[in-house]
Design an enzyme around this catalytic site. Structure first.
Site, PDB file in Angstrom:
ATOM      1  N   GLU A 144       0.791  -1.217  -0.100  1.00  0.00           N
ATOM      2  CA  GLU A 144       0.118   0.149  -0.046  1.00  0.00           C
ATOM      3  C   GLU A 144       0.818   1.225  -0.112  1.00  0.00           C
ATOM      4  O   GLU A 144       0.277   2.225   0.029  1.00  0.00           O
ATOM      5  CB  GLU A 144      -0.788  -0.060   1.156  1.00  0.00           C
ATOM      6  CG  GLU A 144      -1.984  -1.196   1.077  1.00  0.00           C
ATOM      7  CD  GLU A 144      -2.897  -1.407   2.306  1.00  0.00           C
ATOM      8  OE1 GLU A 144      -1.926  -2.108   2.994  1.00  0.00           O
ATOM      9  OE2 GLU A 144      -3.931  -1.078   2.404  1.00  0.00           O
TER      10      GLU A 144
HETATM   11  N1  MCN Z   1       7.166  -7.760  -0.211  1.00  0.00           N
HETATM   12  C1  MCN Z   1       8.352  -8.011  -0.401  1.00  0.00           C
HETATM   13  N2  MCN Z   1       9.392  -7.336   0.359  1.00  0.00           N
HETATM   14  C2  MCN Z   1       8.959  -6.366   1.338  1.00  0.00           C
HETATM   15  C3  MCN Z   1       7.558  -6.199   1.655  1.00  0.00           C
HETATM   16  C4  MCN Z   1       6.718  -7.038   0.520  1.00  0.00           C
HETATM   17  O1  MCN Z   1       8.762  -9.011  -1.268  1.00  0.00           O
HETATM   18  N3  MCN Z   1       9.858  -5.750   2.013  1.00  0.00           N
HETATM   19  C5  MCN Z   1       6.152  -8.757  -1.124  1.00  0.00           C
HETATM   20  C6  MCN Z   1       5.533  -9.567  -0.451  1.00  0.00           C
HETATM   21  O2  MCN Z   1       5.827 -11.011  -0.435  1.00  0.00           O
HETATM   22  C7  MCN Z   1       4.147  -9.637  -1.046  1.00  0.00           C
HETATM   23  C8  MCN Z   1       3.977  -8.478  -1.720  1.00  0.00           C
HETATM   24  O3  MCN Z   1       5.305  -7.766  -1.731  1.00  0.00           O
HETATM   25  O4  MCN Z   1       4.111 -10.671  -2.348  1.00  0.00           O
HETATM   26  C9  MCN Z   1       3.052  -7.323  -0.860  1.00  0.00           C
HETATM   27  O5  MCN Z   1       3.459  -7.427   0.601  1.00  0.00           O
HETATM   28  P1  MCN Z   1       2.802  -6.885   1.878  1.00  0.00           P
HETATM   29  O6  MCN Z   1       2.703  -5.559   1.768  1.00  0.00           O
HETATM   30  O7  MCN Z   1       2.826  -7.550   2.976  1.00  0.00           O
HETATM   31  O8  MCN Z   1       1.088  -7.113   1.324  1.00  0.00           O
HETATM   32  P2  MCN Z   1       0.120  -8.369   1.225  1.00  0.00           P
HETATM   33  O9  MCN Z   1       0.597  -9.623   0.784  1.00  0.00           O
HETATM   34  O10 MCN Z   1      -0.957  -8.641   2.495  1.00  0.00           O
HETATM   35  O11 MCN Z   1      -0.944  -7.865   0.059  1.00  0.00           O
HETATM   36  C10 MCN Z   1      -1.807  -7.012   0.013  1.00  0.00           C
HETATM   37  C11 MCN Z   1      -1.409  -5.741  -0.393  1.00  0.00           C
HETATM   38  C12 MCN Z   1      -2.714  -4.722  -0.393  1.00  0.00           C
HETATM   39  S1  MCN Z   1      -3.257  -4.488   1.187  1.00  0.00           S
HETATM   40  C13 MCN Z   1      -3.491  -4.526  -1.334  1.00  0.00           C
HETATM   41  S2  MCN Z   1      -4.880  -3.684  -1.390  1.00  0.00           S
HETATM   42  C14 MCN Z   1      -2.889  -4.836  -2.590  1.00  0.00           C
HETATM   43  C15 MCN Z   1      -1.532  -5.081  -2.618  1.00  0.00           C
HETATM   44  O12 MCN Z   1      -1.016  -5.560  -1.594  1.00  0.00           O
HETATM   45  N4  MCN Z   1      -3.704  -5.240  -3.525  1.00  0.00           N
HETATM   46  C16 MCN Z   1      -3.153  -5.826  -4.859  1.00  0.00           C
HETATM   47  N5  MCN Z   1      -0.920  -5.372  -3.992  1.00  0.00           N
HETATM   48  C17 MCN Z   1      -1.713  -5.694  -5.029  1.00  0.00           C
HETATM   49  N6  MCN Z   1      -1.205  -6.205  -6.205  1.00  0.00           N
HETATM   50  C18 MCN Z   1      -1.908  -6.753  -7.217  1.00  0.00           C
HETATM   51  N7  MCN Z   1      -1.159  -6.734  -8.456  1.00  0.00           N
HETATM   52  N8  MCN Z   1      -3.163  -6.547  -6.978  1.00  0.00           N
HETATM   53  C19 MCN Z   1      -3.923  -6.266  -5.998  1.00  0.00           C
HETATM   54  O13 MCN Z   1      -5.050  -6.479  -5.824  1.00  0.00           O
END
Ligand code: MCN
Ligand code: FES
Ligand code: FES
Length: 920
Positions: free
Chosen positions: A879
């Site tokens: 986000e």
């Molecule tokens: N990640 C990483 N290194 C980090 C942080 C995160 O490699 N330091 C990677 C994680 O492994 C994950 C991705 O990035 O695959 C996002 O991680 P994170 O921020 O923890 O979020 P979530 O996995 O909980 O995903 C949800 C988040 C949210 S809240 C929305 S809304 C959202 C989003 O991610 N909706 C998406 N990204 C999106 N991307 C796509 N393509 N489509 C959506 O609907």
């Protein structure tokens, strides 16, 4: 009927067809070539592109009667296969283009036709071509797609090989690399089935559902007459609220009140099917089950709903007017309130006017515009469980929300997440789960429910608009002294998560800066417009429409550079700065962030000045700044679980309910477990994934609030650590599966992560003070815009972004999330809205950015400050790109023209009006 002979993917086929069928229907429904996706169904998105006689063809609007006999048709399945991919497919994987993957087949088809005809296109030609083919992508921001096409062209010209494109593991660890996500290969070959594809492949006898939906925004229901619908061809049953109650359901969704103290609702206002009232346009009133979707839809239109229409309150201000009636009789329309009360009172008369500002702003009802329409299906599984497959990003969360409503005990309910074509948060709320569950229970037959894009846009939740009124005060140097606010959030007719959302206005208005006195009140209001559901960055785009515009106005008033004022006020350990809710940030990384951004900002200022000097004044150029901070987690104590199991063949299976919107949950689980499993010699390709099924995976919480990398990443790490510890022998080597079994050791281990430290400082519901998040993400946004002063059209020409999301676990994922999120920010700032129910009902009319609306020049920089509570130092990232890009764009418009716009979207007419205002 017509007979056609067509050559499809090189195979000649004789087809007997209804002439009114579309090419997409024939490919999907008859031939099950489901790599051809239906996003819009009206020619706006390119998801259904196929090649017909060498030309890109949008198959959803191409009638079979127009398809010439002996036409040669290539679908994605004919472009390349899993074992022999086309260079474009390989490039699509290598550049992280397949996030959710829903648009991938349609883009790859377009790219193929382009490169077959023009082997050496320029980047502009590629972008223009995609734009001309109406190819839409909501996830990637387009830049990676252009990169991939250019790389594929180089392979096709023989300048490099497919293998050169792909990341090759050199070291033991894959952290921080471009390792390709496990689902990518299927996504680019069209073999990754989404919910509507699965539904087509269900057994015969599956009933197809359609909904009778409200056509007005507010009404009393006087009578529902299903007789005619029930007598229509193919109809098996029409289900109304009465049937759900007769089957033991309460017919209520449980909105899960999270902050009860100042919440005037119990959270049960949303019916599964409306019985007494209609609360918003599109509300579900009856479910028709029939043999075909066509029959079900026809009968759904024939259900007669007698209503008494009521005045509809379409925004928060109208709903709190003194004469407004209660939308839910007995509950005030203003149903929740939060106050951020930090530090001592501030005497606003103690400083001169020149050191204080007050602004009013509005953040819009931004539609999610995921390309895949909402869809799902259900059945009774082999253990008698009512099983619902949907796009849910909170499979365990949604169980208690729907169980009582449909009368199914939790232990007999199972929710599975389908491969999702993007959600961006709308699936944090249940949409079709209760409808499908109720239908399965009542009909005892497998069922499917697939929305079209109109239903998807009008029925699902939206970002909750907010009216912000913010005051800021500073000392004579620009050091912030106080923030005051009074804000109203329009949450539509259903309260679910409205308290959490509004609490985020307390948590993020003014975030990023050490402000010692805050008095910021926010009220949540029921209206009859679309219900508020989570949307990427949840609550913070509203907050920053207040504080990031206000600080810019203050800087201008005090003659301070907008970058300098932000840097001067950012969190500093030396000053003991605290977040709006009163605690220190988990790391002080903002000063370094500004240091990284400084030269980029100075270079941008120079570029903009040069462009302005060369311009005849019709186009004005500007640079904007904003700072965004967003928390990773659900407020307060948060938890996640995962299992790691050693298999007889030495591989490891990870069980995780880390729901995938498209962000990369599969890769997240893989990298977060591999980083520990590698100690036992496990390679990435030896890790198998079982994901997102409440029956097989432990509760990991929802994939919202950018929490999964932190929460579920830690759970995966811990599960892996427990397994590795059990495998480890005293001599430092590791037991095989057989040795584990022989020694009576378990082969499956749980990892459980809890943010217990948040429990030490719980949120005070009176003051919003507390320590709600384990960790935060920090971003500086620097967009450069060109404003056409004659048309009012604004173009973001370059977007520079400097962020700190801790350790980058996978670079493709993090960059991919940023590219996509930034372009959603451009949409939020300039074009997107869901306001006019007569107009804003398609992807195009809602203002989704097409390829030419996004800049090709997006520059990302990451500082990687180690997060103590993140797995391997990682925070979240999903986000971060969408918390505050839009105020930066509005600030850039101000920088270019002097016109201050404080409401999004800044469509051309609004920009022109603001420019006119300047002339007065
Ligand atoms: N990640 C990483 N290194 C980090 C942080 C995160 O490699 N330091 C990677 C994680 O492994 C994950 C991705 O990035 O695959 C996002 O991680 P994170 O921020 O923890 O979020 P979530 O996995 O909980 O995903 C949800 C988040 C949210 S809240 C929305 S809304 C959202 C989003 O991610 N909706 C998406 N990204 C999106 N991307 C796509 N393509 N489509 C959506 O609907
Ligand atoms: Fe055919 Fe969108 S253009 S589905
Ligand atoms: Fe393009 Fe999701 S990857 S829409």
């Amino acid at each position: 009927m017509i007979k056609k002979t067509l050559k499809i993917n090189g195979v000649e086929r004789i087809l007997i067809l209804d002439k009114d069928e579309t090419l997409a229907q024939v490919l999907r429904d008859h031939l099950l070539l489901t790599g051809c996706k239906i996003g819009c169904g009206e020619g706006h998105c390119g998801a259904c592109n196929v090649i017909m006689n060498g030309k890109v063809t949008r198959s959803c609007i191409y009638k079979m009667s127009r398809v010439p006999d002996h036409a040669e048709i290539t679908t994605i399945e004919g472009v390349g296969t899993l074992s022999d991919m086309h260079p474009i497919q390989v490039a699509w994987m290598a550049y992280g283009c397949a996030q959710c993957g829903f648009c991938s087949p349609g883009f790859i088809i377009s790219a193929k036709v382009l490169l077959d005809n023009n082997p050496s296109p320029t980047r502009e030609e590629v972008r223009d071509w995609f734009n001309k083919q109406r190819n839409l992508c909501r996830c990637t921001g387009y830049k990676p797609l252009i990169d991939a096409t250019m790389a594929a062209a180089a392979v096709m010209r023989g300048e490099m090989t497919k293998e050169d494109l792909v990341f090759k593991q050199t070291g033991d660890s894959i952290v921080g690399t471009n390792y390709i996500r496990p689902s990518a290969a299927q996504k680019v070959t069209g073999t990754w089935d989404f919910g509507a594809d699965d539904a087509l492949k269900m057994p015969s006898g599956t009933l197809r559902l359609a909904l009778t939906q409200a056509k007005v925004s507010h009404a009393n229901i006087l009578n529902i007459d299903t007789a005619e619908a029930e007598s229509m061809p193919g109809v098996v049953r029409v289900i109304t609220a009465k049937d759900i109650k007769a089957a033991g359901g309460t017919n209520k969704i449980n909105g899960l009140v999270m902050l009860p103290k100042h919440n005037k609702t119990d959270g049960f206002e949303r019916p599964v099917l409306c019985d007494e009232k209609i609360f918003q346009f599109g509300d579900a009133i009856a479910i028709v089950a029939a043999d075909t979707e066509e029959h079900a839809r026809a009968a759904a239109e024939a259900v007669k709903v007698e209503i008494e229409e009521l005045p509809a309150y379409m925004n928060a201000m109208d709903a709190i007017a003194p004469d407004a009636a209660e939308i839910h009789p007995g509950i005030p329309n203003a149903f929740f309130e939060t106050n951020c009360i930090k530090g001592p009172d501030f005497d606003w008369d103690s400083i001169p006017d020149s050191q204080q500002v007050e602004i009013e702003s509005y953040c819009s009802r931004q539609p999610h515009l995921h390309l895949e329409p909402d869809c799902g299906y259900g059945y009774i599984d082999e253990d008698g469980m009512i099983t619902v497959h949907s796009k849910s990003i909170g499979i365990h969360l949604h169980m208690p929300m729907i169980a009582d409503g449909i009368g199914v005990p939790m232990e007999n309910l199972r929710i599975v997440q389908n491969h999702a074509g993007g959600t961006f948060g709308y699936k944090f709320s249940p949409t079709n789960e209760a409808l499908i569950g109720a239908a399965v229970k009542i009909l005892e037959r497998p069922v499917s429910l697939v929305f079209n894009q109109f239903q998807n846009i009008t029925y699902t939740g939206k970002r909750s608009p907010a009216f912000m009124n913010i005051k800021l005060a500073a000392d004579e140097h620009g050091k912030l002294l106080a923030l005051w606010g009074n804000n109203y959030v329009d949450h539509g007719p259903y309260s679910e998560f409205g308290d959490l959302l509004t609490m985020r206005l307390s948590q993020f208005t003014g975030a990023g800066y050490g402000i010692n006195s805050i008095r910021n009140k926010s009220t949540t209001v029921f209206t009859n417009h679309a219900w508020g559901s989570a949307f990427r960055a949840y609550g913070s785009p509203q907050s920053y429409m207040g504080s990031e515009i206000a600080i810019d106005v203050l800087a201008a008033k005090m003659g301070i550079d907008p970058f300098d004022i932000r840097e001067m006020n950012c969190y500093k350990e030396s000053e003991g700065s605290t977040i709006p809710t009163g605690y220190p940030p988990e790391v002080y990384c903002e000063e370094e962030l500004f240091k990284t951004a400084r030269p980029l900002y100075e270079a941008a200022k120079k570029r903009v000045a040069e462009k302005n000097a060369a311009s005849d004044g019709k186009i004005k150029y500007g640079i904007g700044v904003s700072l965004g901070v967003y928390g990773c987690g659900l407020d307060g104590v948060d938890t996640s679980n995962a299992f790691a199991e050693l298999n007889p063949d030495g591989t490891v299976t990870m069980y995780a309910a880390w729901e995938d919107h498209g962000q990369g949950a599969d890769m997240g689980v893989l990298v977060s477990s591999h980083e520990t499993l590698r100690q036992a010699g496990i390679r990435p390709e030896q890790i198998k994934l079982v994901m997102n099924d409440t029956k097989t995976c432990p509760n990991a919480g929802p994939a919202g609030g950018s929490r999964s990398q932190v929460m579920s990443g830690n759970a995966c790490r811990l599960a892996a650590e427990n397994l590795v510890a059990a495998m480890k022998k005293e001599d430092g080597t590791f037991r095989t599966y057989d040795e584990m079994v022989a020694e009576g050791l378990a082969t499956k281990y749980e990892g459980n992560w809890v943010t217990t430290f948040c429990a030490d400082h719980p949120i005070d519901q009176d003051t919003a003070q507390g320590d709600p998040f384990a960790t935060y993400m920090y971003t500086i946004f620097l967009p450069e815009v060109a404003v056409n002063t004659e048309t009012g059209k604004v173009k973001v020409e370059k977007f520079t972004c400097v962020a700190d999301v801790g350790t980058i676990m996978n670079r493709l994922l993090v960059e991919g999330n940023f590219y996509g999120g930034l372009v959603q920010g451009i949409g939020l700032a300039l074009t997107e809205d869901f306001e006019d129910l007569n107009h804003d009902t398609s992807l195009k009319n809602c203002g989704i950015p097409y390829p030419n609306d996004a800049p090709d020049d997006i520059e990302l920089h990451f500082n990687e400050t180690y997060r103590p509570s993140g797995p391997y130092g990682a925070a979240g990232c999903g986000e971060a790109p969408l918390d505050a890009p839009h105020p930066a764009i509005l600030n850039a418009i101000y920088n270019a023209t002097g016109a201050r716009i404080t409401r999004v979207p800044a469509r051309p007419e609004k920009v022109l009006a603001a420019l006119k205002e300047l002339e007065k």
